[in-house]
Design a protein around this motif. Structure first.
Motif, PDB file in Angstrom:
ATOM      1  N   LYS A 127      46.503  43.889  33.470  1.00 56.09           N
ATOM      2  CA  LYS A 127      47.906  44.145  33.801  1.00 56.09           C
ATOM      3  C   LYS A 127      48.716  44.368  32.531  1.00 56.09           C
ATOM      4  O   LYS A 127      49.514  45.309  32.459  1.00 56.09           O
ATOM      5  CB  LYS A 127      48.490  42.975  34.598  1.00 56.09           C
ATOM      6  CG  LYS A 127      48.095  42.955  36.054  1.00 56.09           C
ATOM      7  CD  LYS A 127      48.535  41.704  36.773  1.00 56.09           C
ATOM      8  CE  LYS A 127      50.016  41.504  36.805  1.00 56.09           C
ATOM      9  NZ  LYS A 127      50.418  40.322  37.619  1.00 56.09           N
ATOM     10  N   ASN A 187      50.341  47.865  31.493  1.00 55.54           N
ATOM     11  CA  ASN A 187      51.790  47.879  31.326  1.00 55.54           C
ATOM     12  C   ASN A 187      52.194  48.581  30.030  1.00 55.54           C
ATOM     13  O   ASN A 187      53.251  49.211  29.964  1.00 55.54           O
ATOM     14  CB  ASN A 187      52.345  46.459  31.364  1.00 55.54           C
ATOM     15  CG  ASN A 187      53.856  46.439  31.406  1.00 55.54           C
ATOM     16  OD1 ASN A 187      54.464  47.124  32.217  1.00 55.54           O
ATOM     17  ND2 ASN A 187      54.449  45.661  30.532  1.00 55.54           N
ATOM     18  N   ALA A 194      55.347  44.479  38.987  1.00 54.78           N
ATOM     19  CA  ALA A 194      54.236  43.522  38.956  1.00 54.78           C
ATOM     20  C   ALA A 194      53.184  43.830  40.018  1.00 54.78           C
ATOM     21  O   ALA A 194      51.977  43.746  39.756  1.00 54.78           O
ATOM     22  CB  ALA A 194      54.763  42.097  39.119  1.00 54.78           C
ATOM     23  N   THR A 250      49.296  44.811  39.264  1.00 53.39           N
ATOM     24  CA  THR A 250      48.187  44.050  39.841  1.00 53.39           C
ATOM     25  C   THR A 250      47.234  44.986  40.576  1.00 53.39           C
ATOM     26  O   THR A 250      46.008  44.888  40.417  1.00 53.39           O
ATOM     27  CB  THR A 250      48.710  42.958  40.796  1.00 53.39           C
ATOM     28  OG1 THR A 250      49.557  42.074  40.060  1.00 53.39           O
ATOM     29  CG2 THR A 250      47.569  42.169  41.411  1.00 53.39           C
TER      30      THR A 250
END
Length: 184
Positions: free
Chosen positions: A130, A134, A142, A146
């Motif tokens: 993650k 990102n 989020a 995920t």
């Protein structure tokens, strides 16, 4: 866990690592492990209900080392975003290559996969990806991060990865480049 039980587990793991130097895990059976470790078959099964559980314990240390190194790499602020993802993904592919037969054994057992998906180790792996994703996609929320991390892990499972390497004849570097392009 009792001291003698811990010693038996360590003995079993050491024996299996030594056996793996000579043959693949698929060729090793539980009776051979018990005999080589000089323990009863019941003792072996009390520690490991099957080879998949044993394989997970064998691969655990390497996965933990990958996670620790990745956390360190993600904390470096002087690396370009694309390179952080590339470094972590390269290290993960190296981890998968090194542990291919063990991971295959784990992934072919639905119960063991379920146990792994619920483990702290899996959550740490998801969090690593993650963070790395990102860096490439800073506008993802989020839930999206995920999902992307879960899909990255899923597409690198042993059967798919092995297929890409052997049937599609892709090198590890080509797989790496293709994945990076997917996530840009």
């Amino acid at each position: 866990m009792r001291k003698d039980a811990l010693e038996n587990r360590q003995k079993i793991l050491t024996i299996v690592r030594n056996l793996l130097d000579k043959q693949d895990l698929e060729q090793i059976n539980m009776k051979q492990i018990a005999n080589t470790a000089d323990i009863g078959i019941g003792t072996l099964y009390r520690n490991y209900e099957n080879k998949s559980a044993l394989a997970m314990d064998l691969v655990y240390d390497d996965m933990e080392a990958f996670i620790v190194q990745s956390e360190h790499d993600l904390q470096k602020n002087n690396v370009e975003n694309n390179n952080q993802f590339k470094i972590i993904l390269t290290n993960y592919l190296n981890f998968r290559e090194k542990n291919m037969s063990l991971l295959n054994q784990v992934e072919n057992n639905a119960k063991q996969v379920s146990i792994f998906y619920q483990s702290d180790l899996h959550q740490k792996l998801v969090n690593i990806f993650k963070q790395a994703i990102n860096e490439l996609n800073p506008h993802s929320n989020a839930q999206e991060l995920t999902f992307k991390a879960d899909m990255l892990i899923a597409m690198l499972k042993s059967d798919v990865y092995s297929f890409e390497r052997t049937s599609r004849n892709l090198s590890q570097n080509k797989i790496l480049d293709n994945i990076i392009n997917l996530f840009k």
